[in-house]
Design an enzyme around this catalytic site. Structure first.
Site, short mmCIF file in Angstrom:
data_model
loop_
_atom_site.label_atom_id
_atom_site.label_comp_id
_atom_site.label_asym_id
_atom_site.label_seq_id
_atom_site.Cartn_x
_atom_site.Cartn_y
_atom_site.Cartn_z
N ASP A 106 0.83 -1.21 0.00
CA ASP A 106 0.00 0.00 0.00
C ASP A 106 0.86 1.26 0.00
O ASP A 106 0.48 2.29 -0.56
CB ASP A 106 -0.93 0.01 1.22
N TRP A 120 0.86 9.83 -5.10
CA TRP A 120 1.45 11.15 -4.85
C TRP A 120 2.05 11.73 -6.13
O TRP A 120 1.97 12.94 -6.36
CB TRP A 120 2.51 11.05 -3.76
N LYS A 154 2.05 1.89 -3.64
CA LYS A 154 0.95 2.41 -4.47
C LYS A 154 0.60 3.84 -4.07
O LYS A 154 0.17 4.64 -4.91
CB LYS A 154 -0.25 1.47 -4.37
N GLN A 155 0.80 4.17 -2.79
CA GLN A 155 0.57 5.53 -2.34
C GLN A 155 1.58 6.49 -2.98
O GLN A 155 1.24 7.62 -3.33
CB GLN A 155 0.66 5.60 -0.82
N GLU A 156 2.80 6.03 -3.15
CA GLU A 156 3.82 6.85 -3.80
C GLU A 156 3.43 7.18 -5.24
O GLU A 156 3.64 8.29 -5.71
CB GLU A 156 5.17 6.13 -3.75
#
Length: 276
Positions: free
Chosen positions: A186, A194, A189-191
């Protein structure tokens, strides 16, 4: 890194760096508020975080330290230090740390440094090519904890996402090593999210996709759509039996996993992209 605030890495990780690199890592992020009045530091940090945009679910430090208004001067100085450190990011690399992803990222970063600084004693900014497990190592709030019965530490910094988002905001290039482990994280995937949301419209991106990735997955569809729209570079890694990267010496460490490899041509192509 790939980045997980609990970044696993092998013992004596400093062995991935030359002596010059290691010394600069230690000195690059010493907390300081010398160039900002302590009375104004909360306002300064608040303005910077507002400009970066609060992540979905809040900043990571809010889970352990509370909201920004609850932070003391030392903690605010820690954020200021992370921001200052990552203002100089040129390239940022996202990778899944498991199954050889960490070793791959460290080898590639080492080779990228050496291509730009052939002289081992040549000085450079430790955060120029950003891997958060290394680039935040000098911040006073970065903590190491040895995992029992294994030759691995975990690294944690409550302000890791501040540094990562700020790195994206300043970087010229961002590269992703896409593996099943990356897709399963997670944090990774958050990177990518962003990057999709950043105000930095000049940043260019590259995706190195390994052959054991499910290309038909929903996440890969999002990546391909992003790459097509933004004209990102997409490379399909062949995962050869022998790497085109130079092996990085990691003293006193065992059970390193060099599963993730690049050919000479793949390494050269990505190096050339980030080195422009």
């Amino acid at each position: 890194m790939h980045a997980n605030p609990l970044s696993s890495f092998n013992r004596a990780q400093h062995g991935n760096l030359t002596n010059v690199e290691a010394s600069q890592v230690k000195s690059a992020g010493t907390s300081s508020t010398t160039n900002i009045d302590s009375k104004n530091i909360e306002e300064h940090v608040a303005d910077r975080l507002s400009d970066l945009g609060r992540p979905d679910g809040g900043w990571f430090f809010e889970k352990s330290l509370g909201t920004l208004k609850n932070l003391n001067l030392e903690q605010l100085a820690g954020i200021h230090d992370v921001l200052k450190l990552t203002d100089g990011v040129k390239n940022i690399v996202s990778f899944g740390a498991r199954e050889g992803g960490f070793e791959l990222a460290m080898q590639f970063r080492h080779d990228l440094y050496r291509s730009q600084h052939p002289d081992e004693n040549s000085p450079h900014d430790a955060a120029t090519h950003y891997l958060d497990a290394i680039s935040l190592q000098s911040n006073k709030f970065t903590k190491l904890e040895k995992l029992q019965h294994v030759d691995v530490f975990k690294m944690q910094n409550p302000f890791w996402d501040v540094g990562y988002k700020n790195g994206i905001a300043h970087a010229k290039k961002m590269a992703f090593f896409i593996t099943p482990e990356w897709l399963g994280s997670d944090f990774c995937k958050q990177e990518f999210q962003w990057l999709s949301e950043t105000k930095n419209k000049d940043i260019k991106s590259a995706f190195v996709i390994f052959k054991d990735v499910d290309l038909k997955s929903k996440n890969m569809t999002s990546i391909f759509n992003f790459a097509d729209f933004h004209k990102s570079r997409v490379m399909m890694a062949s995962t050869p039996p022998e790497s085109g990267l130079n092996n990085v010496k990691i003293e006193n460490s065992v059970d390193l996993n060099f599963k993730r490899l690049l050919t000479d041509r793949e390494s050269w192509e990505l190096n050339n992209f980030l080195g422009d």
